[in-house]
Scaffold this active site. Structure first.
Site, PDB file in Angstrom:
ATOM      1  N   CYS A 132      -7.107   1.298  -2.758  1.00 40.09           N
ATOM      2  CA  CYS A 132      -5.952   1.647  -1.906  1.00 40.09           C
ATOM      3  C   CYS A 132      -4.935   0.509  -1.785  1.00 40.09           C
ATOM      4  O   CYS A 132      -3.721   0.733  -1.870  1.00 40.09           O
ATOM      5  CB  CYS A 132      -6.436   2.076  -0.525  1.00 40.09           C
ATOM      6  SG  CYS A 132      -7.724   1.022   0.149  1.00 40.09           S
ATOM      7  N   HIS A 245      -2.299   0.689   5.583  1.00 43.99           N
ATOM      8  CA  HIS A 245      -2.519  -0.704   5.170  1.00 43.99           C
ATOM      9  C   HIS A 245      -1.163  -1.411   5.080  1.00 43.99           C
ATOM     10  O   HIS A 245      -0.188  -0.843   4.576  1.00 43.99           O
ATOM     11  CB  HIS A 245      -3.151  -0.779   3.775  1.00 43.99           C
ATOM     12  CG  HIS A 245      -4.595  -0.371   3.721  1.00 43.99           C
ATOM     13  ND1 HIS A 245      -5.328  -0.002   4.817  1.00 43.99           N
ATOM     14  CD2 HIS A 245      -5.452  -0.304   2.653  1.00 43.99           C
ATOM     15  CE1 HIS A 245      -6.569   0.293   4.437  1.00 43.99           C
ATOM     16  NE2 HIS A 245      -6.671   0.117   3.135  1.00 43.99           N
TER      17      HIS A 245
END
Ligand code: A2P
Length: 351
Positions: A132, A245
């Site tokens: 990710c 994130h």
């Protein structure tokens, strides 16, 4: 003209954080599937998962379930992928795998559709979805690399707990509640309390004292960008954020790139949205990125300590672009290129 049949699609790990998002993304993007079949462990067999307004019944994953399935999106952990993905490919089912099991395997393309879609042409039945943190970074870096040739990247991440899965989401929630009630927090998923804390420790430590997560960013970036000339060093930190994130990214380039030029390049880049107006306090944040498909870039400024350097702040929804959406975009690209078939079903019989 012959009419192509819509594929039968499996979602493996359908009860997990990413699996559920895969189902929701397939539905939201109107993916042309003849049927969608959710799989998970024996624990979940018979339970229901949502798919739009419907509910689908979860089946137990077994080695022999892939006959008649054309495409399988896996997000059930590395060991499950290692064990089951070769059986899927041997049955002629194309796998898009979200775990780290196959990412650095030479037989498997590692793909971010905005960056290296052509790598799909060489697939052998298993395609890897990158980590990710790597996905959102390369979406932002590829157009800058094309324009100015990146030679070095220094990245520090601020990663949400959803990247660890549904148990970690529950752990942060529970710990916050416990601490507000003056109770000792339960610590099960992470080595330390994650509520009101930051853990510079994602995945396991390796012999070089980096974590596996950090080395994923180093190695996967080079494979996706197809340029071993890009040197990457990373520090990955888990923070008490549920979704999204964030990354502080410092790059050094061969050709000088002004912040203005970088902003203009990124404003045209696929999958990117520039949010960069410090005077108006406009910059990307995980709360805003959560639930969105784009990778947001802001705080673009010159690194005044070197000749050709820039600092960027890159934020994306780790469950969507960092996992489920990227996997579905790969599937869409496979369909568009007529690549939803396994040419040689024996490639993964040995590892
Ligand atoms: P289950 O719910 O039956 O354990 P997360 O990443 O959110 O932790 O979710 C992991 C997903 O992977 C879940 O859907 C989980 O199913 C699934 N899973 C874990 N181990 C296996 C296994 N051995 N076989 C099939 N699915 C598995």
């Amino acid at each position: 003209m012959s009419q192509k049949k819509n594929p039968v699609v499996a979602v493996v790990g359908a009860t997990g954080a990413v699996g559920r998002e895969m189902l929701s993304t397939l539905h939201a993007r109107n993916f042309p599937a003849a049927e969608i079949i959710p799989f998970a462990s024996a624990r979940s067999a018979g339970t229901k998962v949502p798919f739009g307004d419907q509910e689908l019944t979860v089946r137990e994953l077994k080695e022999d379930v892939f006959a008649g399935i054309d495409l399988a999106l896996f997000s059930a952990g590395g060991s499950t992928s290692e064990k089951f993905a070769p059986h899927a490919a041997a049955a002629g089912c194309v796998v898009v795998d979200n775990s780290s099991a196959w990412r650095m395997d030479d037989r498997c393309p590692l793909v971010v559709p905005e960056v290296n879609p052509d790598a799909l042409e060489q697939h052998n039945g298993i395609i890897a979805n990158p980590n990710c943190s790597t996905i959102q970074m390369v979406v932002a870096l590829k157009p800058l690399h094309d324009a100015a040739c990146i030679t070095r990247v220094v990245v520090s991440t601020y990663q949400a707990v959803s990247g660890t899965g549904h148990k970690a989401i529950a752990e942060l929630e529970t710990q916050v509640r416990q601490l507000f009630n003056m109770q000792e927090p339960d610590i099960k998923v992470y080595p330390y309390q994650i509520a009101f804390n930051c853990l510079p420790h994602i995945d396991v430590f390796l012999d070089n004292d980096y974590t596996k997560e950090e080395m994923k960013m180093v190695n996967e970036t080079v494979k996706i960008m197809g340029d071993p000339g890009i040197k990457v060093t990373a520090t990955c930190v888990r923070v008490p954020v549920f979704y999204g994130h964030s990354e502080a990214v410092n790059i050094e380039t061969k050709r000088k790139l002004s912040p203005k030029e970088a902003r203009a390049i990124l404003a045209q880049a696929p999958g990117v949205k520039v949010l960069d107006n410090p005077a108006e306090k406009i910059y990307p944040m995980p709360l805003d990125a959560a639930g969105e498909d784009l990778t947001f870039v802001g705080r673009i400024r010159e690194d005044e300590t070197i000749a050709n350097g820039l600092n960027l702040w890159v934020v994306a929804d780790n469950i969507r672009k960092g996992a489920a959406l990227n996997a579905v975009q790969i599937a869409e690209e496979l369909m568009a290129r007529d690549l939803l078939r396994v040419k040689d079903t024996t490639v993964f019989m040995t590892k």
